[in-house]
Design a protein around this motif. Structure first.
Motif, PDB file in Angstrom:
ATOM      1  N   ARG A 178      33.738  56.035  29.397  1.00 56.01           N
ATOM      2  CA  ARG A 178      32.451  56.633  29.732  1.00 56.01           C
ATOM      3  C   ARG A 178      31.980  56.254  31.132  1.00 56.01           C
ATOM      4  N   LEU A 179      32.406  55.086  31.588  1.00 59.23           N
ATOM      5  CA  LEU A 179      31.878  54.579  32.849  1.00 59.23           C
ATOM      6  C   LEU A 179      32.673  55.099  34.042  1.00 59.23           C
ATOM      7  N   LEU A 180      32.043  55.055  35.192  1.00 65.18           N
ATOM      8  CA  LEU A 180      32.689  55.485  36.429  1.00 65.18           C
ATOM      9  C   LEU A 180      33.857  54.573  36.767  1.00 65.18           C
ATOM     10  N   ASP A 181      35.003  55.174  37.037  1.00 66.78           N
ATOM     11  CA  ASP A 181      36.173  54.423  37.475  1.00 66.78           C
ATOM     12  C   ASP A 181      35.840  53.760  38.819  1.00 66.78           C
ATOM     13  N   PRO A 182      35.948  52.413  38.916  1.00 67.63           N
ATOM     14  CA  PRO A 182      35.590  51.750  40.179  1.00 67.63           C
ATOM     15  C   PRO A 182      36.337  52.310  41.381  1.00 67.63           C
ATOM     16  N   GLU A 183      37.589  52.750  41.160  1.00 69.05           N
ATOM     17  CA  GLU A 183      38.355  53.293  42.282  1.00 69.05           C
ATOM     18  C   GLU A 183      37.782  54.626  42.765  1.00 69.05           C
ATOM     19  N   ALA A 184      37.061  55.275  41.884  1.00 68.88           N
ATOM     20  CA  ALA A 184      36.469  56.562  42.279  1.00 68.88           C
ATOM     21  C   ALA A 184      35.100  56.380  42.914  1.00 68.88           C
ATOM     22  N   ASP A 185      34.612  55.158  42.920  1.00 72.68           N
ATOM     23  CA  ASP A 185      33.268  54.912  43.449  1.00 72.68           C
ATOM     24  C   ASP A 185      33.322  54.757  44.968  1.00 72.68           C
ATOM     25  N   GLN A 186      33.653  55.837  45.634  1.00 69.49           N
ATOM     26  CA  GLN A 186      33.776  55.840  47.090  1.00 69.49           C
ATOM     27  C   GLN A 186      32.660  56.714  47.680  1.00 69.49           C
ATOM     28  N   PRO A 187      31.945  56.192  48.662  1.00 66.51           N
ATOM     29  CA  PRO A 187      30.901  57.027  49.264  1.00 66.51           C
ATOM     30  C   PRO A 187      31.524  58.215  49.984  1.00 66.51           C
ATOM     31  N   PRO A 188      30.817  59.322  50.050  1.00 64.78           N
ATOM     32  CA  PRO A 188      31.356  60.490  50.760  1.00 64.78           C
ATOM     33  C   PRO A 188      31.652  60.146  52.216  1.00 64.78           C
ATOM     34  N   ALA A 189      32.748  60.694  52.724  1.00 64.66           N
ATOM     35  CA  ALA A 189      33.117  60.412  54.113  1.00 64.66           C
ATOM     36  C   ALA A 189      32.120  61.037  55.079  1.00 64.66           C
ATOM     37  N   HIS A 190      31.477  62.099  54.664  1.00 64.59           N
ATOM     38  CA  HIS A 190      30.562  62.800  55.567  1.00 64.59           C
ATOM     39  C   HIS A 190      29.422  63.431  54.783  1.00 64.59           C
ATOM     40  N   GLU A 235      19.207  63.332  42.614  1.00 63.11           N
ATOM     41  CA  GLU A 235      19.994  62.414  43.440  1.00 63.11           C
ATOM     42  C   GLU A 235      20.627  63.238  44.557  1.00 63.11           C
ATOM     43  N   PRO A 236      20.840  62.623  45.722  1.00 65.37           N
ATOM     44  CA  PRO A 236      21.371  63.407  46.843  1.00 65.37           C
ATOM     45  C   PRO A 236      22.825  63.823  46.684  1.00 65.37           C
ATOM     46  N   THR A 237      23.614  63.024  45.921  1.00 65.62           N
ATOM     47  CA  THR A 237      25.018  63.384  45.749  1.00 65.62           C
ATOM     48  C   THR A 237      25.391  63.266  44.274  1.00 65.62           C
ATOM     49  N   PHE A 238      26.483  63.916  43.903  1.00 67.28           N
ATOM     50  CA  PHE A 238      26.981  63.826  42.529  1.00 67.28           C
ATOM     51  C   PHE A 238      27.343  62.382  42.189  1.00 67.28           C
ATOM     52  N   LEU A 239      27.928  61.679  43.170  1.00 64.70           N
ATOM     53  CA  LEU A 239      28.320  60.287  42.932  1.00 64.70           C
ATOM     54  C   LEU A 239      27.105  59.428  42.573  1.00 64.70           C
ATOM     55  N   ASP A 240      25.992  59.648  43.246  1.00 62.74           N
ATOM     56  CA  ASP A 240      24.778  58.894  42.911  1.00 62.74           C
ATOM     57  C   ASP A 240      24.380  59.144  41.457  1.00 62.74           C
ATOM     58  N   GLY A 241      24.557  60.374  41.005  1.00 60.27           N
ATOM     59  CA  GLY A 241      24.239  60.704  39.619  1.00 60.27           C
ATOM     60  C   GLY A 241      25.178  60.019  38.637  1.00 60.27           C
ATOM     61  N   VAL A 242      26.470  59.983  38.986  1.00 61.18           N
ATOM     62  CA  VAL A 242      27.451  59.325  38.122  1.00 61.18           C
ATOM     63  C   VAL A 242      27.153  57.830  38.024  1.00 61.18           C
ATOM     64  N   ARG A 243      26.823  57.236  39.175  1.00 64.18           N
ATOM     65  CA  ARG A 243      26.471  55.806  39.163  1.00 64.18           C
ATOM     66  C   ARG A 243      25.275  55.552  38.254  1.00 64.18           C
ATOM     67  N   ARG A 244      24.268  56.385  38.372  1.00 61.99           N
ATOM     68  CA  ARG A 244      23.057  56.174  37.564  1.00 61.99           C
ATOM     69  C   ARG A 244      23.365  56.369  36.081  1.00 61.99           C
ATOM     70  N   ALA A 245      24.197  57.365  35.779  1.00 65.19           N
ATOM     71  CA  ALA A 245      24.577  57.583  34.382  1.00 65.19           C
ATOM     72  C   ALA A 245      25.341  56.388  33.841  1.00 65.19           C
ATOM     73  N   SER A 246      26.233  55.814  34.665  1.00 71.05           N
ATOM     74  CA  SER A 246      26.991  54.639  34.227  1.00 71.05           C
ATOM     75  C   SER A 246      26.059  53.466  33.961  1.00 71.05           C
ATOM     76  N   GLU A 247      25.118  53.246  34.870  1.00 73.84           N
ATOM     77  CA  GLU A 247      24.170  52.145  34.698  1.00 73.84           C
ATOM     78  C   GLU A 247      23.398  52.271  33.390  1.00 73.84           C
ATOM     79  N   GLN A 248      23.034  53.504  33.084  1.00 74.34           N
ATOM     80  CA  GLN A 248      22.209  53.736  31.893  1.00 74.34           C
ATOM     81  C   GLN A 248      23.048  54.040  30.650  1.00 74.34           C
ATOM     82  N   GLU A 249      24.392  54.051  30.837  1.00 76.43           N
ATOM     83  CA  GLU A 249      25.305  54.373  29.744  1.00 76.43           C
ATOM     84  C   GLU A 249      24.903  55.664  29.042  1.00 76.43           C
ATOM     85  N   ARG A 250      24.649  56.645  29.862  1.00 75.24           N
ATOM     86  CA  ARG A 250      24.279  57.952  29.326  1.00 75.24           C
ATOM     87  C   ARG A 250      25.219  59.011  29.901  1.00 75.24           C
TER      88      ARG A 250
END
Lengths: 258, 95
Positions: free
Chosen positions: A17-29, B65-80
């Motif tokens: 369910r959780l984000l894969d740490p390797e995928a947690d990369q900020p956008p390049a641009h 959230e400004p990016t999809f990644l920010d949303g994924v991070r927040r979902a992970s934090e909240q386990e939702r």
């Protein structure tokens, strides 16, 4: 469908369910990284207008965008000192308005104009009050732009597959307060009323070639939303992606754009 | 005839060739509505007319959230779970 998705999600392990740490990369641009700190960031609202003007209820067809000028660009437009009656030619701002901001997007995504397609771009600030370095100006201006079928802005992620003729002309009126010492705008309240005609592929004018009326309001904003046509500003203070955004993988980069 | 010719010429001079008033659309000359006169005294009313109202801005109540990644991070934090709803169009295209 949502119920099924939730059920499947409930069947996943916690790790899955959780984000894969390797995928947690900020956008390049990100285009918003070009936000003009200390410069001019403008919120622009567009709205369809009725011929009855203020007598009519506001149309529910509206859109928003932003417009940016860097601190250096603003500084270059403003004088060191000004007195009541001084007229400031805000040409760079007028050009950016005519090419990139006063566009027919009230009903959907549209295209900008190339410099050669702008027949008129004028914005003048007449000083009406001076209070030390703070100056109040009354703004007035006009824009007129017309696009033919040929795209003149080069290879970009906005390059259309085909283009149909369209145009817009506007009259502008408003007020701004300037800080000549800080070389900046303290406030902006600018209205543009105009006439648009023709269409672009996605701007919702397929059966409404016009001419018809549109209006715009522009004011300062602190929102860091990038202008729609940030990639076409052609300035070095807005960082561009290393790889053009329409070719963001090696596989895609081998594809010919159709 | 001369009067009519001069009148037509005068009318044609009223609009630049690249102006909407000089355009012909889909084979018929389209009547171009005159834009309302923009007067300084009306600017406050135009501002209210043009700016989005409370109903227009309902979408802004959502804590985007400004990016999809920010949303994924927040979902992970909240386990939702996260609902991803995509639409075509340019990312900056104000679609």
């Amino acid at each position: 469908m949502l119920d099924t998705a939730l059920k499947r999600w409930g069947e996943l392990s916690k790790d899955e369910r959780l984000l894969d740490p390797e995928a947690d990369q900020p956008p390049a641009h990100r285009w918003e990284d070009g936000f003009p700190e200390g410069g001019l960031a403008v919120s622009r609202i567009s709205r369809d207008l009725s011929p009855e003007g203020l007598e009519a209820s506001p149309s529910n067809r509206w859109n928003r965008d932003t417009l940016w000028c860097s601190k250096e660009e603003i500084a270059a437009m403003l004088p060191e000192v000004a007195e009541v009656g001084t007229e400031l030619q805000l040409q760079l701002l007028a050009d950016r308005l005519a090419q990139l901001a006063l566009v027919d997007d009230a009903r959907g995504q549209t295209l900008p104009f190339a410099p050669a397609e702008v027949a008129l771009a004028r914005l003048v600030g007449r000083v009406v009050e001076v209070n030390g370095a703070k100056v109040t100006v009354e703004l007035s201006g006009s824009t007129r732009a017309r696009a033919a079928e040929t795209w003149l802005l080069g290879d970009d992620n906005w390059t259309p597959r085909r283009r149909t003729p369209h145009g817009i002309e506007c009259e502008l009126l408003g007020t701004a307060t300037l800080d000549l010492a800080a070389r900046s705008f303290d406030s902006l309240d600018l209205v543009a009323l105009g006439t648009r005609w023709g269409r672009t592929t996605f701007n919702g004018r397929g059966k409404d070639l016009g001419p018809s009326l549109v209006g715009f309001h522009l004011t300062l904003t602190t929102d860091r939303l990038a202008p729609t046509f940030a990639s076409l500003y052609g300035v070095d203070w807005i960082p561009r992606p290393e790889v053009p955004t329409w070719r963001d993988s090696p596989a895609e980069s081998r594809l010919e754009r159709r | 005839m001369l009067t009519i010719t001069l009148l037509v010429a005068a009318l044609q001079q009223g609009a630049p060739v690249d102006s909407p008033r000089a355009q012909v659309t889909e084979g018929a000359a389209a009547a171009s509505p005159e834009a309302p006169e923009l007067r300084r005294i009306d600017l406050a009313e135009w501002r209210v007319h043009l700016l989005p109202g409370e109903v227009d801005m309902r979408f802004a109540r959502i804590p985007w959230e400004p990016t999809f990644l920010d949303g994924v991070r927040r979902a992970s934090e909240q386990e939702r779970p996260l609902l991803l709803w995509l639409m075509n169009g340019h990312p900056l295209g104000c679609t």
